[in-house]
Design a protein around this motif. Structure first.
Motif, PDB file in Angstrom:
ATOM      1  N   ARG A 202       0.824  -1.205   0.000  1.00 52.18           N
ATOM      2  CA  ARG A 202       0.000   0.000   0.000  1.00 52.18           C
ATOM      3  C   ARG A 202       0.862   1.260   0.000  1.00 52.18           C
ATOM      4  N   TYR A 203       2.005   1.207   0.673  1.00 56.16           N
ATOM      5  CA  TYR A 203       2.879   2.384   0.738  1.00 56.16           C
ATOM      6  C   TYR A 203       3.493   2.675  -0.623  1.00 56.16           C
ATOM      7  N   VAL A 204       4.056   1.670  -1.284  1.00 60.45           N
ATOM      8  CA  VAL A 204       4.708   1.911  -2.579  1.00 60.45           C
ATOM      9  C   VAL A 204       3.689   2.234  -3.662  1.00 60.45           C
ATOM     10  N   ALA A 205       2.414   1.850  -3.435  1.00 60.06           N
ATOM     11  CA  ALA A 205       1.371   2.148  -4.425  1.00 60.06           C
ATOM     12  C   ALA A 205       1.091   3.643  -4.531  1.00 60.06           C
ATOM     13  N   ARG A 206       1.630   4.441  -3.624  1.00 64.52           N
ATOM     14  CA  ARG A 206       1.450   5.884  -3.695  1.00 64.52           C
ATOM     15  C   ARG A 206       2.084   6.463  -4.959  1.00 64.52           C
ATOM     16  N   LYS A 207       3.172   5.820  -5.446  1.00 59.60           N
ATOM     17  CA  LYS A 207       3.837   6.318  -6.650  1.00 59.60           C
ATOM     18  C   LYS A 207       4.090   5.233  -7.696  1.00 59.60           C
ATOM     19  N   ASP A 208       4.215   3.987  -7.276  1.00 66.81           N
ATOM     20  CA  ASP A 208       4.511   2.899  -8.212  1.00 66.81           C
ATOM     21  C   ASP A 208       3.244   2.253  -8.745  1.00 66.81           C
TER      22      ASP A 208
END
Length: 291
Positions: free
Chosen positions: A170-176
């Protein structure tokens, strides 16, 4: 993206059944082969699927591999492959029924950790659900009784690691992109297990090659069905049906492996699932209210 909830639910149910079959095959294989051998085979085929998917559907490997969080993406992959090894070990030592009953608490761990890790606000209702689920987990594991053993903590450790993997996702989905996370999950995981697995290699014999092939196919097919389910329906619609993997895996444990379902596991597992479903429903309600 089309919006077809019925098709999405059907694909999700199919995915949970296929992944439950994969768990059953894993349980059978680890009775004769090392956990590392079994997981390494799974990841070789899974990584091949990820690379092909990235090439044909993600816009090319060079494009998909670009990440704003390369370290976290690698950490995600390492966390997941370690989690798989621990859960498969639990299948061998505890069986499918008890392992999945305890592992089902991972959504509640996600809720509990989403505040400190992601900075999300958790209301008292969801905190109450976490407490109820924790009580259910204690009922399943029964610490302090003669039934409890240290191996009973394996599915709990697996759930904790999978919750961490979910939060990092969920954290990396902010930009990736989702395709980027999918790529790094397979690639970093297969590199890690391929560096360690050969030291624990157990030679294959007889028809077990067919079981290993079936394990690999079910892993790829299960993830493909999950991808398709998310393509045709919203995650909030199909997410509650992920709990059917517990139902299917427990049925396989009971019918194929002759495992037992005692009243404590049934009661505790039901509390965990009910608490998890409530947190999903409550999160969806909050999302709707913000729109």
């Amino acid at each position: 993206m089309q919006n077809n909830p019925r098709l999405g639910i059907a694909l999700m149910l199919a995915a949970t059944f296929v992944l439950a079959v994969q768990d059953g095959i894993s349980r059978q294989l680890v009775e004769h082969y090392s956990v590392m051998t079994v997981v390494m085979f799974r990841y070789w085929f899974f990584a091949a699927f990820v690379v092909l998917w990235s090439h044909y559907r993600g816009g090319g490997i060079s494009s998909v591999a670009k990440s704003h969080y390369p370290f976290l993406q690698i950490l995600r992959g390492l966390t997941l492959v370690a989690e798989v090894c621990i859960l498969v070990s639990a299948f061998a030592l505890l069986g499918l029924v008890e392992s999945h009953a305890a592992f089902a608490c991972y959504p509640l761990i996600v809720v509990a950790l989403s505040g400190p890790i992601l900075g999300e606000t958790i209301g008292w209702r969801r905190w109450l659900a976490v407490v109820v689920g924790f009580v259910g987990m204690l009922i399943v594991l029964r610490p302090g009784t003669e039934v409890f053993s240290a191996t009973a903590l394996l599915p709990l450790l697996s759930a904790l690691m999978f919750a961490l993997y979910s939060l990092l996702t969920r954290y990396v989905a902010r930009k990736d992109r989702a395709e980027t996370s999918f790529f790094w999950t397979g690639v970093s995981g297969v590199v890690a297990i391929s560096l360690i697995g050969p030291f624990y290699w157990t030679p294959m014999v007889g028809n077990d090659w067919w079981l290993m092939a079936a394990l690999s196919v079910t892993g790829v097919l299960g993830h493909f069905l999950l991808i398709k389910a998310l393509e045709v329906a919203e995650a909030s619609t199909i997410q509650p049906f992920a709990y059917f993997q517990l139902v299917f895996a427990s049925a396989i444990g009971l019918l194929v492996f002759g495992e037992s379902l005692d009243s404590m596991v049934l009661v505790g597992g039901s509390m965990i699932v009910a608490a998890g479903l409530f947190t999903i429903w409550r999160s969806n309600q909050r999302s709707v209210a913000k729109k």
